[in-house]
Scaffold this active site. Structure first.
Site, PDB file in Angstrom:
ATOM      1  CB  SER A 196      -0.899   0.001   1.238  1.00 53.75           C
ATOM      2  OG  SER A 196      -1.433   1.295   1.468  1.00 53.75           O
ATOM      3  CG  ASN A 197       1.496   3.423  -3.423  1.00 55.82           C
ATOM      4  OD1 ASN A 197       2.677   3.144  -3.470  1.00 55.82           O
ATOM      5  ND2 ASN A 197       0.633   3.056  -4.366  1.00 55.82           N
TER       6      ASN A 197
END
Ligand SMILES: *Cc1c(COP(=O)(O)O)cnc(C)c1O
Length: 321
Positions: free
Chosen positions: A73-74
């Site tokens: 996940s960014n």
């Protein structure tokens, strides 16, 4: 309208410039909004949302911030960095590839659970809890369990929904639209997933001459219903305009590929093309698929004239392995 409190994390406005070689290639006047260059935690659209979300966490005197997402996940990476800035603990329930129950587990090329964002998450000291692949609902439950675990230990917890897509997250992109003041675009094309980016921009350009086109990164046909819900919360914050109906969202599902969290051939091709024409990097899960959509839409006339590609970042995922 009273503006919600914010903290400063990113360098705004982010750069906006023309892409001369891609313009010529596609026969449109193509521009790019560089939210890959926010100047915060290696860039990405989540920095904007976090300016408002962290202000709320601070206001609540939260000691721990809990969220969930994919392992690469960014959002988790940028949230972890924001927590460092404010001396808070960051905790995240993650799955390698969470999926929509109806669509099922996507069969495609995965990113790999190490390096990329995960390397940075470890550097930031995020409390990452990796669970076996399951549905989004199962992941949300794990996130809630994690929050309760901290609360049982006497900590005050601020919960953030996946991708930072609360009404405050959408507000950040409603506000970001003002960075285009004085510019006129026929269309804005942006990657769309948890929805606050698309919702904020769509709200800002509602009933205008600029169409906001979201290229979906999730295989969930009812996504626009969730976005409509989100816009009701945004409307309560802003007071002006109107909440959006599901039909107000221009959401295209043609470039999802096998599903959320896995690469697609078209997306990987688009990444390579932009790198080789303009020297700009995209990511395999969101912006690469969105740019693949833009290329096809330019070719078939679905977009024309002066078009803006809103680069949402995600570049560290290129190094996942
Ligand atoms: C999270 C993310 C998106 C999607 O934004 P949403 O607001 O969740 O719809 C797009 N691109 C990148 C690189 C992201 O990290």
């Amino acid at each position: 309208m009273q503006t919600p409190p914010k903290v400063e994390l990113i360098v705004a406005p982010t750069p906006l410039h023309r892409l001369p070689r891609m313009s010529e290639r596609l026969g449109i006047d193509l521009w790019i909004k560089r939210d890959d260059l926010t100047g915060f935690a290696l860039g990405g659209n989540k920095g904007r949302k976090l300016e408002y979300l962290m202000a709320e966490a601070l206001g609540m005197q939260a000691e721990v911030v809990v969220t969930c997402g994919s392992a690469q996940s960014n959002f988790v990476r940028q949230l972890g960095a924001a927590c460092s800035v404010f001396g808070m603990r960051c905790a995240a329930a993650v799955m390698d590839v969470p999926y929509d129950g109806a669509a099922g587990l996507p069969q495609g090329k995965r990113l790999g659970p190490s390096n990329g964002n995960v390397l940075l998450d470890e550097m930031l000291g995020i409390d990452m809890r990796l669970h076996p692949d399951g549905t989004w609902e199962e992941l949300f439950e794990k996130s809630e369990e994690l929050a309760r675990e901290y609360e049982r230990n006497g900590k005050s917890v601020y919960r953030i929904p996946v991708g930072g897509s609360s009404p405050l997250g959408a507000y950040a992109f409603y506000a970001a639209a003002s960075e285009l003041e004085g510019e006129k675009f026929d269309a804005i094309v942006v990657a769309s997933s948890s929805g606050s980016t698309h919702t904020g921009l769509a709200y800002a350009f509602l009933d205008s001459l600029t169409s906001v086109i979201g290229v979906a990164c999730d295989d969930e046909p009812l996504l626009a219903e969730d976005f409509s819900e989100l816009s009701i919360g945004l409307h309560e914050l802003i007071g002006t305009g109107r909440p959006l109906k599901a039909s107000d969202f221009d959401l295209r599902f043609d470039w999802v590929g096998a599903g959320y969290g896995v690469r697609s051939e078209a997306g990987d091709g688009a990444i390579e093309l932009l790198a080789r024409t303009e020297g700009i990097f995209l990511d395999p899960i969101y912006s690469g698929k969105a740019f693949a959509g833009l290329i096809d839409m330019a070719k078939n006339g679905a977009v024309s004239g002066r078009v803006l590609f809103w680069h949402t970042g995600g570049v560290p995922a290129l190094f996942a392995s």
